[in-house]
Design an enzyme around this catalytic site. Structure first.
Site, PDB file in Angstrom:
ATOM      1  N   SER A 180      33.833  27.838  43.964  1.00  0.00           N
ATOM      2  CA  SER A 180      32.887  28.921  43.709  1.00  0.00           C
ATOM      3  C   SER A 180      32.115  29.402  44.921  1.00  0.00           C
ATOM      4  O   SER A 180      31.547  30.491  44.891  1.00  0.00           O
ATOM      5  CB  SER A 180      31.889  28.486  42.628  1.00  0.00           C
ATOM      6  OG  SER A 180      31.164  27.341  43.048  1.00  0.00           O
ATOM      7  N   HIS A 208      35.980  29.422  37.302  1.00  0.00           N
ATOM      8  CA  HIS A 208      36.023  30.700  38.005  1.00  0.00           C
ATOM      9  C   HIS A 208      37.410  31.333  38.035  1.00  0.00           C
ATOM     10  O   HIS A 208      37.548  32.470  38.489  1.00  0.00           O
ATOM     11  CB  HIS A 208      35.518  30.528  39.445  1.00  0.00           C
ATOM     12  CG  HIS A 208      34.061  30.276  39.539  1.00  0.00           C
ATOM     13  ND1 HIS A 208      33.124  31.276  39.687  1.00  0.00           N
ATOM     14  CD2 HIS A 208      33.346  29.109  39.486  1.00  0.00           C
ATOM     15  CE1 HIS A 208      31.908  30.757  39.742  1.00  0.00           C
ATOM     16  NE2 HIS A 208      32.022  29.438  39.609  1.00  0.00           N
ATOM     17  N   LYS A 239      31.752  33.352  32.826  1.00  0.00           N
ATOM     18  CA  LYS A 239      32.243  34.142  33.949  1.00  0.00           C
ATOM     19  C   LYS A 239      33.081  35.309  33.439  1.00  0.00           C
ATOM     20  O   LYS A 239      32.563  36.372  33.149  1.00  0.00           O
ATOM     21  CB  LYS A 239      33.041  33.269  34.921  1.00  0.00           C
ATOM     22  CG  LYS A 239      32.217  32.578  35.992  1.00  0.00           C
ATOM     23  CD  LYS A 239      31.331  31.504  35.462  1.00  0.00           C
ATOM     24  CE  LYS A 239      30.611  30.748  36.560  1.00  0.00           C
ATOM     25  NZ  LYS A 239      29.728  29.697  36.017  1.00  0.00           N
TER      26      LYS A 239
END
Length: 413
Positions: A180, A208, A239
């Site tokens: 990330s 992610h 996300k």
């Protein structure tokens, strides 16, 4: 006598809390690639809503319908009274999406990783990338297994660690799929090969990358063509899926074990109805509209290319996470403020997330960022970088010209 409350922020945190409107704990109202910060509208690049689904009307309608039917909270844990048909439907959909036998959903993505702790018993050995998310680190710490960390994406170091663990130990390799901070991918082909050769299980945190990577949005494992090489997935709905909550997906027997042993599952109130419904709607859109992923990567390519042409170091990322390496913490804080003054809200990353004197500004690019947003980002970094002497005073091209014409695919509003 020492007072337990006699604690002070580290010098780094003291520095970072002293800048303008604050780079940390700043109140924002974000939607569709922009944000309202202290009454001023700016471009938002500090949001991990990569596909732009948190503001999608279809997701909002689904969430509102769930509130109308089920209320705002389940007011209980999944174990006792806090499971709705919606939770079970989301678990079935996640498992099918990832091609796993079963899944369990948790109230946050952090709790999904913490749910792994019961797997780490005495005599077991866990191998973790040093850049793994803090929730994975905490999950391992809370267990009884022997923890061995390998240098970030260093496969030789990992292999030496595995070889030294002993043939009889139960082993598991844990890694983020998409890291990330730097936006780089784990070296999954090599990790999977090492896991196979050393008899180790493999757990990938797709927080992610699931929704973003791969032809069908199934993450780095699909990207590398290694879906079957991963034994257990963890992930989040906060996300790509425009909601909140997390999940663990894998063999039915393992998921059943975690349902009844994971503290982060059985001792917390369940994922709220609106969040479950929002995640279900977002998952459907993610499957149906792959052009969103295409757009997010195109925006990232344009921004990274433009920043590089200006003279910034953006590392090796080839994803919608674009790091801008600054260096000293105080200078990074000043750069953050200067970029905000130019109309772009970013994330600042300092120690302990990165080593001392390696502070950086992190950009999260979204499918909903427009050509105008791209130009404004590049213009802001150009102006701020020149004022602080971080880039040459006379760049080779006007920043707005570096972005080029980028067409937004249909459906990627």
């Amino acid at each position: 006598m020492t007072d337990i409350f006699a604690k002070r922020l580290s010098p780094v945190m003291q520095t970072m809390t002293g800048f303008g409107p604050r780079p940390l704990y700043q109140a924002v109202e974000a939607r569709d690639g922009e944000a309202l910060v202290e009454g001023r509208r700016v471009v938002m690049t500090a949001c991990n809503d990569y596909l732009g689904l948190s503001g999608d009307p279809r997701v909002a309608v689904a969430a509102a319908a769930a509130v109308k039917r089920y209320g705002t909270s389940c007011s209980g844990s999944r174990l006792i009274g806090g499971t709705l048909p919606l939770h079970e439907e989301l678990e079935r959909r996640v498992a099918a999406f990832l091609g796993r036998e079963a899944a369990i959903v948790t109230t946050t993505g952090c709790q999904a990783n913490l749910a792994l702790t019961p797997l780490f018993g005495r005599g077991d050995v866990v191998f973790s990338d040093m850049a793994n998310h803090a929730s994975l680190v905490d999950a391992v710490r809370a267990g009884w297994a022997d923890s061995r960390r390998y240098r970030h994406c260093d496969m030789r170091h990992l292999e030496r660690q595995l070889a030294g663990a002993g043939a009889d130990a139960a082993k598991v390799i844990i890694t983020d799929g998409l890291f990330s901070v730097e936006g780089d991918l784990c070296r999954l082909p090599e990790i999977a090969d090492l896991a196979r050769r050393h008899g180790s299980r493999l757990v990938v945190d797709g927080a992610h990358d699931i929704g973003l990577m791969g032809a069908g949005g199934r993450g780095v494992a699909e990207h590398f063509g290694l879906m079957d090489a991963v034994d257990l997935y963890t992930g989040t709905f906060s996300k790509c899926f425009g909601s909140i909550g997390g999940f663990v997906a894998g063999p039915a027997e393992v998921i059943h074990f975690l349902r009844y042993t994971s503290r982060s599952v059985i001792f917390t109130a369940s994922m709220p109805p609106a969040s479950v419904a929002a995640a279900l709607a977002a998952l459907e859109i993610t499957v149906a509209e792959p052009e969103r992923r295409t757009r997010a990567f195109e925006v990232a390519r344009q921004v990274k290319s433009g920043l590089g042409a200006l003279g910034f170091d953006t590392g090796a990322s080839a994803t919608p996470i674009v790091p801008v390496h600054i260096g000293p913490t105080e200078l990074c804080g000043r750069m953050w403020q200067e970029v905000l003054d130019e109309g772009v809200f970013t994330s600042v990353v300092v120690t302990p997330a990165v080593p001392e004197s390696q502070a950086l500004i992190r950009l999260s690019l979204q499918a909903v960022h427009t050509d105008d947003h791209i130009n404004r980002i590049l213009d802001a970094f150009a102006a701020a970088g020149r004022r602080l002497g971080l880039i040459p005073a006379a760049p080779p091209a006007v920043p707005s010209q570096l972005a080029g014409a980028v067409k937004t695919p249909a459906g990627a509003r």
